[in-house]
Motif scaffolding. Structure first.
Motif, PDB file in Angstrom:
ATOM      1  N   ALA A  19       0.832  -1.205   0.000  1.00 56.22           N
ATOM      2  CA  ALA A  19       0.000   0.000   0.000  1.00 56.22           C
ATOM      3  C   ALA A  19       0.868   1.258   0.000  1.00 56.22           C
ATOM      4  N   ARG A  20       1.912   1.239   0.809  1.00 55.84           N
ATOM      5  CA  ARG A  20       2.801   2.403   0.898  1.00 55.84           C
ATOM      6  C   ARG A  20       3.473   2.660  -0.454  1.00 55.84           C
ATOM      7  N   LYS A  21       3.850   1.592  -1.140  1.00 56.89           N
ATOM      8  CA  LYS A  21       4.498   1.733  -2.443  1.00 56.89           C
ATOM      9  C   LYS A  21       3.538   2.334  -3.471  1.00 56.89           C
ATOM     10  N   LYS A  22       2.266   1.908  -3.447  1.00 53.48           N
ATOM     11  CA  LYS A  22       1.276   2.461  -4.372  1.00 53.48           C
ATOM     12  C   LYS A  22       1.096   3.959  -4.146  1.00 53.48           C
ATOM     13  N   VAL A  23       1.077   4.353  -2.881  1.00 53.41           N
ATOM     14  CA  VAL A  23       0.916   5.776  -2.558  1.00 53.41           C
ATOM     15  C   VAL A  23       2.136   6.566  -3.030  1.00 53.41           C
ATOM     16  N   GLU A  24       3.310   6.015  -2.852  1.00 54.63           N
ATOM     17  CA  GLU A  24       4.519   6.699  -3.333  1.00 54.63           C
ATOM     18  C   GLU A  24       4.461   6.887  -4.846  1.00 54.63           C
ATOM     19  N   GLU A  25       3.962   5.858  -5.537  1.00 52.91           N
ATOM     20  CA  GLU A  25       3.877   5.938  -7.000  1.00 52.91           C
ATOM     21  C   GLU A  25       2.857   6.976  -7.456  1.00 52.91           C
ATOM     22  N   ASN A  26       1.691   7.008  -6.822  1.00 52.36           N
ATOM     23  CA  ASN A  26       0.669   7.947  -7.303  1.00 52.36           C
ATOM     24  C   ASN A  26       0.880   9.369  -6.795  1.00 52.36           C
ATOM     25  N   SER A  27       1.900   9.561  -5.943  1.00 54.01           N
ATOM     26  CA  SER A  27       2.183  10.902  -5.418  1.00 54.01           C
ATOM     27  C   SER A  27       3.360  11.577  -6.114  1.00 54.01           C
ATOM     28  N   CYS A  28       4.016  10.851  -7.012  1.00 52.89           N
ATOM     29  CA  CYS A  28       5.276  11.354  -7.578  1.00 52.89           C
ATOM     30  C   CYS A  28       5.059  12.421  -8.650  1.00 52.89           C
ATOM     31  N   LEU A 250      -2.417  16.350  -4.694  1.00 53.88           N
ATOM     32  CA  LEU A 250      -2.250  17.783  -4.437  1.00 53.88           C
ATOM     33  C   LEU A 250      -1.072  18.026  -3.498  1.00 53.88           C
ATOM     34  N   SER A 251      -1.000  17.228  -2.450  1.00 50.58           N
ATOM     35  CA  SER A 251       0.109  17.255  -1.509  1.00 50.58           C
ATOM     36  C   SER A 251       0.095  15.905  -0.800  1.00 50.58           C
ATOM     37  N   GLU A 252       0.980  15.712   0.136  1.00 57.14           N
ATOM     38  CA  GLU A 252       1.115  14.402   0.759  1.00 57.14           C
ATOM     39  C   GLU A 252      -0.216  13.894   1.320  1.00 57.14           C
ATOM     40  N   ASN A 253      -0.708  12.788   0.788  1.00 59.23           N
ATOM     41  CA  ASN A 253      -1.952  12.121   1.215  1.00 59.23           C
ATOM     42  C   ASN A 253      -3.217  12.945   0.967  1.00 59.23           C
ATOM     43  N   PHE A 254      -3.133  13.937   0.084  1.00 57.98           N
ATOM     44  CA  PHE A 254      -4.254  14.817  -0.263  1.00 57.98           C
ATOM     45  C   PHE A 254      -4.423  14.791  -1.781  1.00 57.98           C
ATOM     46  N   TYR A 255      -5.644  14.458  -2.246  1.00 59.79           N
ATOM     47  CA  TYR A 255      -5.877  14.210  -3.668  1.00 59.79           C
ATOM     48  C   TYR A 255      -7.106  14.958  -4.173  1.00 59.79           C
ATOM     49  N   VAL A 256      -7.169  15.087  -5.500  1.00 64.03           N
ATOM     50  CA  VAL A 256      -8.365  15.640  -6.128  1.00 64.03           C
ATOM     51  C   VAL A 256      -9.001  14.555  -6.996  1.00 64.03           C
ATOM     52  N   ARG A 257     -10.307  14.387  -6.834  1.00 62.09           N
ATOM     53  CA  ARG A 257     -11.038  13.401  -7.637  1.00 62.09           C
ATOM     54  C   ARG A 257     -11.322  13.978  -9.023  1.00 62.09           C
ATOM     55  N   GLY A 258     -11.841  13.134  -9.896  1.00 69.52           N
ATOM     56  CA  GLY A 258     -12.150  13.567 -11.254  1.00 69.52           C
ATOM     57  C   GLY A 258     -13.191  14.669 -11.321  1.00 69.52           C
ATOM     58  N   ASP A 259     -14.073  14.745 -10.296  1.00 70.16           N
ATOM     59  CA  ASP A 259     -15.118  15.775 -10.300  1.00 70.16           C
ATOM     60  C   ASP A 259     -14.685  17.078  -9.624  1.00 70.16           C
ATOM     61  N   GLY A 260     -13.401  17.161  -9.210  1.00 67.78           N
ATOM     62  CA  GLY A 260     -12.883  18.387  -8.609  1.00 67.78           C
ATOM     63  C   GLY A 260     -12.972  18.432  -7.096  1.00 67.78           C
TER      64      GLY A 260
END
Length: 322
Positions: A19-28, A250-260
């Protein structure tokens, strides 16, 4: 160490490492700064669009609330000595005959208390981020306390209008209003130390992490001594976090969905720090891991939620009450 519920799925070290590796990948590959600013400035319009599209069809009423948060259930005994259980209609007849929660000044002792919605109520609950009322209305329908008053606020004016248009919306018992949780300068319609319970269900995660502390500190001031905040929100490495693609972070552990709309994924320590810094004391802070299996797609998915209860001290300690 994490406090796990007895019915939780336990994670192995290998699962957590994956799980940690997936997060690192999608945060890069973070969202560009100018786009981040747009998501912040237009946050309310993205949520308006969400509720315009889905109206009241997206979220189900949260009847699990009363198992997890009994503070929301009736605080009084009914005539037959059993707590709860009255039909909402029977309660409305009683309340409409004596409007205990009208917006008028009430004389209490020799002092006149300033008017605000629910001024004469004896038990007040506020849900922050009420959406279309999937928590507010189950509370109104299940809590038989005649002194109950429920407030609901949301960032989205579209959501608030949907609440007010619901056939179960009763101004004798509830009040819905638009409010930006992240705006420290925005005032609430009730005074400080007037609320018994504040409910936050998957709402704190929707605001900018840098604004979370001021939001919680402001809410803490609204609680009566002994009052509490009840929270359920997304935990670190929840399925939803692992599914994000590159370019959505957007930043560490903070994301934006497709709908904004945006979402943050918490640890227990992060939430504990927010509440204790606001002067509240821990009653509960647990991680709830659930296994969901989609047999059709042969997918195994793990949900991770964090549930918290934090209470305002009944008396100030060394003058440190917020």
């Amino acid at each position: 160490p994490a406090e796990d519920r007895g019915d939780n799925v336990q994670w192995s070290e290998d699962q957590e490492a994956v799980a940690r590796k997936k997060v690192e990948e999608n945060s890069c590959q973070p969202v560009p700064p100018e786009k981040q600013e747009e998501y912040e400035n237009k946050a309310s319009s993205f949520w308006d669009d969400f509720y315009t599209i889905h109206e009241n069809k997206f979220f189900k009423d949260r009847h699990w609330l009363f198992t997890e948060f009994p503070e929301l259930y009736s605080q009084v005994k009914t005539g037959d000595g059993v707590e709860g259980g009255l039909e909402a209609g029977n309660l409305n007849v009683h309340l409409h005959g004596s409007p205990v929660n009208t917006v008028t000044s009430q004389r209490i002792g020799d002092e006149e208390e300033e008017a605000y919605p629910g001024v004469s109520a004896t038990y007040r609950i506020l849900e922050v981020g009420c959406g279309v009322g999937n928590t507010v209305f189950p509370i109104l329908q299940n809590n038989v306390d005649p002194g109950l008053f429920v407030y609901g606020c949301d960032f989205s004016s579209t959501a608030v209008e949907l609440v007010k248009g619901n056939e179960n919306y009763d101004p004798y018992r509830c009040f819905a209003f638009v409010h930006d949780l992240s705006d420290v300068h925005a005032s609430y319609p009730m005074p400080e130390e007037s609320l018994d319970v504040i409910v936050m269900i998957f709402v704190l995660s929707a605001i900018q992490p840098s604004k979370m502390q001021s939001a919680i500190s402001q809410l803490s001031k609204l609680l009566k001594p002994g009052g509490c905040i009840l929270l359920r929100d997304y935990g670190r490495y929840d399925m939803a976090q692992l599914r994000f693609k590159k370019g959505r972070c957007l930043s560490e552990n903070f994301y934006v969905r497709g709908d904004g709309t945006r979402v943050y994924f918490f640890t227990q320590d992060e939430l504990g720090d927010l509440f204790t810094t606001a002067g509240l004391e821990k009653v509960q802070n647990i991680v709830d891991r659930r296994l969901q299996v989609n047999r059709g797609k042969q997918l195994t998915m793990y949900r991770v939620w964090i549930q918290c209860k934090y209470q305002k001290p009944r008396c100030a300690v060394n003058g440190a009450s917020p």
